[in-house]
Design a protein around this motif. Structure first.
Motif, mmCIF file in Angstrom:
data_model
loop_
_atom_site.group_PDB
_atom_site.id
_atom_site.type_symbol
_atom_site.label_atom_id
_atom_site.label_comp_id
_atom_site.label_asym_id
_atom_site.label_seq_id
_atom_site.Cartn_x
_atom_site.Cartn_y
_atom_site.Cartn_z
ATOM 1 N N UNK A 45 8.358 33.823 -1.483
ATOM 2 C CA UNK A 45 9.303 34.925 -1.301
ATOM 3 C C UNK A 45 10.333 34.941 -2.425
ATOM 4 N N UNK A 46 10.817 33.769 -2.792
ATOM 5 C CA UNK A 46 11.806 33.677 -3.873
ATOM 6 C C UNK A 46 11.225 34.151 -5.193
ATOM 7 N N UNK A 47 9.945 33.861 -5.404
ATOM 8 C CA UNK A 47 9.291 34.252 -6.650
ATOM 9 C C UNK A 47 8.774 35.686 -6.619
ATOM 10 N N UNK A 48 8.912 36.368 -5.473
ATOM 11 C CA UNK A 48 8.444 37.742 -5.366
ATOM 12 C C UNK A 48 6.959 37.864 -5.107
ATOM 13 N N UNK A 49 6.327 36.769 -4.678
ATOM 14 C CA UNK A 49 4.888 36.797 -4.373
ATOM 15 C C UNK A 49 4.711 37.212 -2.917
ATOM 16 N N UNK A 50 4.755 38.523 -2.712
ATOM 17 C CA UNK A 50 4.799 39.093 -1.360
ATOM 18 C C UNK A 50 3.601 38.693 -0.517
ATOM 19 N N UNK A 51 2.384 38.902 -1.024
ATOM 20 C CA UNK A 51 1.181 38.640 -0.246
ATOM 21 C C UNK A 51 1.075 37.162 0.097
ATOM 22 N N UNK A 52 1.325 36.300 -0.864
ATOM 23 C CA UNK A 52 1.218 34.860 -0.629
ATOM 24 C C UNK A 52 2.245 34.400 0.407
ATOM 25 N N UNK A 53 3.441 34.960 0.348
ATOM 26 C CA UNK A 53 4.468 34.596 1.328
ATOM 27 C C UNK A 53 4.049 35.025 2.729
ATOM 28 N N UNK A 82 21.543 33.791 -1.123
ATOM 29 C CA UNK A 82 21.485 34.835 -0.090
ATOM 30 C C UNK A 82 20.354 35.827 -0.308
ATOM 31 N N UNK A 83 19.990 36.059 -1.572
ATOM 32 C CA UNK A 83 18.907 36.980 -1.853
ATOM 33 C C UNK A 83 17.589 36.436 -1.318
ATOM 34 N N UNK A 84 17.370 35.148 -1.496
ATOM 35 C CA UNK A 84 16.146 34.521 -0.998
ATOM 36 C C UNK A 84 16.140 34.520 0.529
ATOM 37 N N UNK A 85 17.287 34.266 1.136
ATOM 38 C CA UNK A 85 17.366 34.276 2.593
ATOM 39 C C UNK A 85 16.965 35.640 3.150
ATOM 40 N N UNK A 86 17.447 36.688 2.492
ATOM 41 C CA UNK A 86 17.125 38.025 2.989
ATOM 42 C C UNK A 86 15.654 38.362 2.750
ATOM 43 N N UNK A 87 15.104 37.922 1.640
ATOM 44 C CA UNK A 87 13.680 38.172 1.389
ATOM 45 C C UNK A 87 12.824 37.569 2.498
ATOM 46 N N UNK A 88 13.132 36.322 2.848
ATOM 47 C CA UNK A 88 12.353 35.663 3.885
ATOM 48 C C UNK A 88 12.580 36.328 5.231
ATOM 49 N N UNK A 174 15.282 48.895 9.288
ATOM 50 C CA UNK A 174 16.529 49.112 8.570
ATOM 51 C C UNK A 174 16.786 48.076 7.488
ATOM 52 N N UNK A 175 16.222 46.887 7.665
ATOM 53 C CA UNK A 175 16.438 45.830 6.676
ATOM 54 C C UNK A 175 15.141 45.178 6.214
ATOM 55 N N UNK A 176 14.059 45.347 6.965
ATOM 56 C CA UNK A 176 12.809 44.682 6.590
ATOM 57 C C UNK A 176 12.164 45.378 5.401
ATOM 58 N N UNK A 177 11.593 44.571 4.514
ATOM 59 C CA UNK A 177 10.877 45.121 3.362
ATOM 60 C C UNK A 177 9.382 45.100 3.652
ATOM 61 N N UNK A 178 8.694 46.137 3.242
ATOM 62 C CA UNK A 178 7.254 46.194 3.453
ATOM 63 C C UNK A 178 6.481 46.163 2.136
ATOM 64 N N UNK A 179 7.178 45.993 1.063
ATOM 65 C CA UNK A 179 6.500 45.794 -0.219
ATOM 66 C C UNK A 179 7.429 44.993 -1.128
ATOM 67 N N UNK A 180 6.833 44.414 -2.150
ATOM 68 C CA UNK A 180 7.560 43.471 -2.990
ATOM 69 C C UNK A 180 8.664 44.120 -3.816
ATOM 70 N N UNK A 181 8.653 45.432 -3.957
ATOM 71 C CA UNK A 181 9.666 46.087 -4.782
ATOM 72 C C UNK A 181 10.979 46.290 -4.028
ATOM 73 N N UNK A 182 10.987 46.006 -2.727
ATOM 74 C CA UNK A 182 12.187 46.247 -1.925
ATOM 75 C C UNK A 182 12.755 44.949 -1.365
ATOM 76 N N UNK A 183 12.510 43.860 -2.098
ATOM 77 C CA UNK A 183 12.966 42.561 -1.648
ATOM 78 C C UNK A 183 14.431 42.329 -1.987
ATOM 79 N N UNK A 184 15.097 41.582 -1.151
ATOM 80 C CA UNK A 184 16.371 40.983 -1.508
ATOM 81 C C UNK A 184 17.594 41.797 -1.172
#
Length: 343
Positions: A45-53, A82-88, A174-184
């Motif tokens: 998630x921190x690295x932006x690897x959406x599918x692997x996460x 905090x950015x990584x926390x929100x991604x996860x 409202x806060x969940x991301x469904x693709x890697x471009x909307x992380x963090x």
């Protein structure tokens, strides 16, 4: 677990590749524990690897199910970013959103962010709420129970684990991301701010000035430069400006709106708030939605001008009674047979 402090240090130094080299072999072992799997999910998630996460989270939940221990909350997050926390958090919500207990506890993590405006505490406990309003819940379930041809995506989704927080992440992302471009965190804030600026540029009705969100029933609000924003405010302002502009309706006009698939009554409430002479029908084939709409519209003082219920409410209408009918994102979740009945 001796690898965990090393993984944390690497994460905080943003050395995701090295951290991955450390955790990946451990997570692939047959006896990989939950902490290792979640560490892998967090690194990806921190690295932006959406599918692997997502795969790592799925492996974690599968392992938890095999162990027979229900997952009540998102596990502890290693990174202090905090950015990584929100991604996860976003990944967890989008993957395990039907786990209500996990979801509501996970939303509490929002309070780690200084731009999150917490909702007010419910005035009643869930037990007290059911005691006070259980009869209405049963009424909508009995009277407006959908036919088999009307059942939608929501037939397997609606639960009453927490019937007071229907405006939280449960039904409206409202806060969940469904693709890697909307992380963090920053990406989320940017998305809200950009939609605010665009809506402001198109808001000839002045909705953004009129609409406020009190955060009731678990509504999620975000403070951006002193603007308290929510999906409710932004989406409602855009939708109302759009259909009133194209239908030639003014806010002072007398008209009847029929909102098909109205959920908990978001759009109906905003139309009645903006248009003092309007009336509206909040109709939905899901009984819980009608129950929630009655509670929310009553909270907003709109029940005198609103009709709440299911498809059977259409029987009281004559051709020409409805000025405009709206449908927002619900027919994409419904079978064709149900859509044909509405039409």
């Amino acid at each position: 677990m001796e690898w965990l402090p090393r993984a944390q240090a690497l994460m905080n130094e943003q050395q995701f590749g090295v951290a991955l080299e450390l955790v990946q072999p451990l997570s692939e072992a047959a006896d990989a524990d939950a902490a290792t799997l979640m560490a892998l999910a967090e690194i990806h998630a921190a690295a932006g690897s959406y599918v692997a996460a997502r795969l790592a989270i799925a492996a974690f939940l599968t392992r938890a199910a095999a162990d027979g221990a229900p997952v009540r909350d998102i596990p502890a997050v290693v990174s202090n970013d905090p950015d990584v926390r929100l991604r996860l958090l976003q990944l967890w919500l989008s993957h395990d959103g039907k786990n209500r207990q996990s979801l509501h506890r996970t939303i509490e993590h929002l309070r780690n962010f200084n731009w999150s405006v917490p909702p007010p505490a419910p005035s009643l406990s869930n037990e007290e709420f059911r005691s006070c309003y259980g009869a209405r819940y049963e009424f909508f379930t009995a009277v407006h129970a959908p036919q088999s041809s009307q059942l939608s995506f929501w037939r397997d989704w609606i639960r009453d684990d927490d019937i007071q927080n229907f405006r939280s992440e449960v039904f409206l992302s409202q806060i969940a991301a469904h693709d890697a471009t909307n992380f963090g965190a920053q990406a989320l804030l940017d998305a809200y701010y950009l939609q605010f600026l665009y809506t402001q540029s198109r808001d000839s009705l002045g909705c953004l000035e009129k609409f406020k969100d009190d955060g009731s029933f678990g509504g999620i609000r975000i403070d951006i430069d002193g603007h308290i924003l929510s999906r409710d405010i932004l989406d409602s302002a855009m939708e109302i400006n759009f259909f009133m502009r194209h239908a030639g309706i003014a806010s002072a006009d007398r008209f009847l709106l029929c909102d098909i698939g109205s959920g908990w009554g978001r759009l109906v409430n905003r139309v009645l708030e903006l248009c003092p002479s309007a009336k509206a029908m909040a109709l939905d084939v899901v009984p819980f939605a009608s129950f929630a709409a009655e509670r929310y519209l009553g909270h907003c003082g709109q029940l005198e001008r609103a009709i709440v219920g299911g498809q059977s409410e259409l029987d009281r209408l004559k051709p020409g009674d409805i000025t405009i009918a709206t449908n927002v994102h619900s027919w994409s979740e419904a079978p064709l047979a149900s859509i044909e009945i509405w039409l």
